[in-house]
Design an enzyme around this catalytic site. Structure first.
Site, mmCIF file in Angstrom:
data_model
loop_
_atom_site.group_PDB
_atom_site.id
_atom_site.type_symbol
_atom_site.label_atom_id
_atom_site.label_comp_id
_atom_site.label_asym_id
_atom_site.label_seq_id
_atom_site.Cartn_x
_atom_site.Cartn_y
_atom_site.Cartn_z
ATOM 1 N N GLY A 1 -15.165 -12.015 137.526
ATOM 2 C CA GLY A 1 -16.489 -11.816 136.909
ATOM 3 C C GLY A 1 -16.696 -10.341 136.647
ATOM 4 O O GLY A 1 -16.951 -9.564 137.570
ATOM 5 N N GLY B 1 -18.853 -8.827 134.327
ATOM 6 C CA GLY B 1 -20.044 -8.531 133.528
ATOM 7 C C GLY B 1 -20.589 -7.170 133.925
ATOM 8 O O GLY B 1 -19.875 -6.356 134.512
ATOM 9 N N LYS B 2 -21.879 -6.936 133.627
ATOM 10 C CA LYS B 2 -22.412 -5.583 133.865
ATOM 11 C C LYS B 2 -22.354 -5.190 135.349
ATOM 12 O O LYS B 2 -22.129 -4.018 135.657
ATOM 13 C CB LYS B 2 -23.829 -5.447 133.298
ATOM 14 C CG LYS B 2 -24.793 -6.513 133.690
ATOM 15 C CD LYS B 2 -26.120 -6.368 132.968
ATOM 16 C CE LYS B 2 -27.067 -7.391 133.546
ATOM 17 N NZ LYS B 2 -27.906 -8.122 132.745
ATOM 18 N N MET B 3 -22.506 -6.140 136.259
ATOM 19 C CA MET B 3 -22.423 -5.810 137.680
ATOM 20 C C MET B 3 -20.964 -5.765 138.150
ATOM 21 O O MET B 3 -20.547 -4.823 138.819
ATOM 22 C CB MET B 3 -23.197 -6.846 138.509
ATOM 23 C CG MET B 3 -24.691 -6.818 138.295
ATOM 24 S SD MET B 3 -25.464 -5.290 138.843
ATOM 25 C CE MET B 3 -25.343 -5.455 140.627
ATOM 26 N N SER C 1 -27.899 -5.750 145.631
ATOM 27 C CA SER C 1 -29.082 -5.146 145.012
ATOM 28 C C SER C 1 -28.766 -3.730 144.548
ATOM 29 O O SER C 1 -27.753 -3.146 144.909
ATOM 30 C CB SER C 1 -30.251 -5.134 145.996
ATOM 31 O OG SER C 1 -31.415 -4.676 145.342
ATOM 32 N N GLY D 1 -29.039 -2.924 141.140
ATOM 33 C CA GLY D 1 -28.806 -2.940 139.694
ATOM 34 C C GLY D 1 -27.456 -2.364 139.301
ATOM 35 O O GLY D 1 -26.574 -2.146 140.144
ATOM 36 N N LYS E 1 -31.586 -11.809 150.288
ATOM 37 C CA LYS E 1 -31.686 -11.312 148.907
ATOM 38 C C LYS E 1 -32.771 -12.069 148.139
ATOM 39 O O LYS E 1 -33.499 -11.485 147.319
ATOM 40 C CB LYS E 1 -30.328 -11.441 148.209
ATOM 41 C CG LYS E 1 -30.319 -11.010 146.742
ATOM 42 C CD LYS E 1 -30.696 -9.546 146.594
ATOM 43 C CE LYS E 1 -30.544 -8.940 145.222
ATOM 44 N NZ LYS E 1 -30.889 -9.674 144.057
ATOM 45 N N HIS F 1 -35.986 -10.594 149.210
ATOM 46 C CA HIS F 1 -36.043 -9.259 148.590
ATOM 47 C C HIS F 1 -36.561 -9.358 147.161
ATOM 48 O O HIS F 1 -37.426 -8.598 146.723
ATOM 49 C CB HIS F 1 -34.645 -8.635 148.626
ATOM 50 C CG HIS F 1 -34.465 -7.441 147.743
ATOM 51 N ND1 HIS F 1 -34.257 -7.539 146.380
ATOM 52 C CD2 HIS F 1 -34.480 -6.111 148.013
ATOM 53 C CE1 HIS F 1 -34.140 -6.332 145.863
ATOM 54 N NE2 HIS F 1 -34.277 -5.449 146.830
ATOM 55 N N ASN F 2 -36.034 -10.334 146.435
ATOM 56 C CA ASN F 2 -36.447 -10.470 145.032
ATOM 57 C C ASN F 2 -37.879 -10.975 144.905
ATOM 58 O O ASN F 2 -38.598 -10.588 143.986
ATOM 59 C CB ASN F 2 -35.480 -11.383 144.276
ATOM 60 C CG ASN F 2 -34.264 -10.608 143.820
ATOM 61 O OD1 ASN F 2 -33.787 -9.746 144.541
ATOM 62 N ND2 ASN F 2 -33.776 -10.890 142.634
ATOM 63 N N GLU G 1 -39.809 -7.990 145.235
ATOM 64 C CA GLU G 1 -39.640 -7.236 143.973
ATOM 65 C C GLU G 1 -40.629 -7.736 142.900
ATOM 66 O O GLU G 1 -41.237 -6.945 142.177
ATOM 67 C CB GLU G 1 -38.183 -7.424 143.542
ATOM 68 C CG GLU G 1 -37.725 -6.701 142.315
ATOM 69 C CD GLU G 1 -36.248 -7.044 142.029
ATOM 70 O OE1 GLU G 1 -35.370 -6.611 142.797
ATOM 71 O OE2 GLU G 1 -35.980 -7.759 141.051
ATOM 72 N N TYR G 2 -40.794 -9.064 142.827
ATOM 73 C CA TYR G 2 -41.728 -9.637 141.836
ATOM 74 C C TYR G 2 -43.139 -9.099 142.077
ATOM 75 O O TYR G 2 -43.833 -8.685 141.147
ATOM 76 C CB TYR G 2 -41.786 -11.168 141.955
ATOM 77 C CG TYR G 2 -40.711 -11.955 141.237
ATOM 78 C CD1 TYR G 2 -39.378 -11.618 141.361
ATOM 79 C CD2 TYR G 2 -41.039 -13.058 140.474
ATOM 80 C CE1 TYR G 2 -38.397 -12.368 140.727
ATOM 81 C CE2 TYR G 2 -40.065 -13.812 139.832
ATOM 82 C CZ TYR G 2 -38.739 -13.462 139.970
ATOM 83 O OH TYR G 2 -37.775 -14.202 139.347
HETATM 84 O O1 6PG Z 1 -32.005 -6.357 143.551
HETATM 85 C C1 6PG Z 1 -31.635 -6.239 142.398
HETATM 86 O O2 6PG Z 1 -30.795 -5.432 142.025
HETATM 87 C C2 6PG Z 1 -32.252 -7.146 141.362
HETATM 88 O O3 6PG Z 1 -33.161 -8.021 141.955
HETATM 89 C C3 6PG Z 1 -31.195 -7.943 140.648
HETATM 90 O O4 6PG Z 1 -30.605 -8.832 141.545
HETATM 91 C C4 6PG Z 1 -31.656 -8.615 139.363
HETATM 92 O O5 6PG Z 1 -32.171 -7.671 138.504
HETATM 93 C C5 6PG Z 1 -32.606 -9.735 139.614
HETATM 94 O O6 6PG Z 1 -31.868 -10.887 139.889
HETATM 95 C C6 6PG Z 1 -33.524 -10.042 138.454
HETATM 96 O O7 6PG Z 1 -34.302 -11.115 138.849
HETATM 97 P P1 6PG Z 1 -35.303 -11.827 137.882
HETATM 98 O O8 6PG Z 1 -34.537 -12.119 136.614
HETATM 99 O O9 6PG Z 1 -35.688 -13.076 138.590
HETATM 100 O O10 6PG Z 1 -36.434 -10.882 137.655
#
Ligand code: 6PG
Length: 300
Positions: free
Chosen positions: A7, A9-11, A121, A123, A172, A175-176, A179-180
């Site tokens: 995989g 991709g960008k990550m 996490s 990005g 995680k 965590h997200n 983040e929201y």
């Molecule tokens: O911690 C992180 O680096 C981000 O959370 C990363 O994992 C990603 O940007 C999210 O999955 C976006 O999540 P949403 O598409 O649900 O906003």
């Protein structure tokens, strides 16, 4: 150490670069041959399939998968469990649902494979220059084998063995969810400023808030960067998509009976933002009109 990365991709590609920079040897595969080429240019050894990748590794083998959560991860894990042997290591660094990871851990354990569910996490930038990793897996002893890898590719103090299988992706997920809520609060605060009687310079506000204020942090720095490019974000539509982890956090909270009003509303606001119009709005508008004679906006 030697790692197989599936995989790119960008990550995934940035993680490959980070791993190589930190002295690891990487064998890389992606369904997209162009991505494999990019990994090769970054110093990785190219593989032509999952099978080829596994055959190029020395035992005990370590494979990191960085493919989309759900079906692509399911099928990749299933294939790798058939290709790897007892004592090998398999890391899912994607955003998988923790119950999927529990299932993956179980089928790996049946073959004696050490499966780690790793929430990643930070990005694209973190993946390249020092990321953040929340890692669940069979035992602390098995995790010790991976410590040199995570020491190199993480931000200082930026990785944690979280305990039993599933606990990495669970952490995680939460965590997200957080983040929201944080992003929604920043967005709403800016909306008040934007509609106020005062002429604020959004970039300058983000900058001053980034220097010593209580709400300083990476999200504020990212806001500063965004406003530097587009002072009032005129070129961006206010549509907010989501990949699932906020929803999973809310579902988990409902299951546990834990109130999460901020996180839940953050997701609902995102869902609303994706709609051109809502049936809710039509119903409420009709009802206001019905009892109070309040004007309704009609379709043009
Ligand atoms: O911690 C992180 O680096 C981000 O959370 C990363 O994992 C990603 O940007 C999210 O999955 C976006 O999540 P949403 O598409 O649900 O906003």
């Amino acid at each position: 150490m030697q790692i197989g990365m599936i995989g790119l991709g960008k990550m995934g590609l940035n993680l490959v670069k980070n791993m190589i920079r930190n002295g690891n040897e990487v064998v890389a595969f992606d369904l997209n041959a162009d991505n494999v080429k990019l990994a090769e240019e970054a110093g990785a050894i190219a593989a032509t399939s999952n099978e080829d990748l596994v055959s190029k590794l020395q035992a005990p083998k370590t494979v990191w998968i960085m493919v989309p959560a759900g079906k692509p991860t399911d099928s990749t894990v299933e294939e790798l469990v058939g290709l790897l042997s007892e004592g090998d290591y398999l890391i899912d660094g994607g955003n998988s649902f923790y119950e999927d990871s529990l299932r993956h851990s179980k089928i790996a354990a049946e073959q004696g494979i050490n499966f780690f569910d790793c929430g990643t996490s930070g990005g694209k930038d973190g993946a390249l220059n020092g990321g953040n990793f929340m890692i669940g897996g069979p035992s602390k002893e098995a995790f010790e084998h991976l410590v040199p890898l995570f020491e190199g590719i993480s931000e200082k103090d930026g990785y944690l063995y979280t305990g039993e299988p599933g606990s990495g992706h669970y952490l995680k997920m939460v965590h997200n969810g957080i983040e929201y809520g944080m992003m929604e609060a920043i967005g709403e605060g800016y909306d008040v400023l934007h509609n106020s009687q005062f002429e604020y310079d959004n970039e300058a506000v983000a900058k001053v808030w980034s220097h010593g204020s209580v709400i300083r942090g990476w999200l504020m720095e990212l806001a500063e960067e965004a406003f530097a490019k587009d002072a009032n974000l005129d070129n961006i539509a206010g549509v907010m998509h989501s990949s699932g982890e906020g929803k999973w956090t809310i579902q988990e909270a409902l299951k546990l009976g834990v109130p999460v009003p901020v996180i839940a509303n953050s997701l609902f606001v995102r869902n609303y933002s994706e709609a051109d119009d809502t049936f809710t709005g039509k119903v409420v508008s009709s009802l206001r009109n019905g009892f109070g004679g309040h004007a309704m906006d009609m379709k043009k």
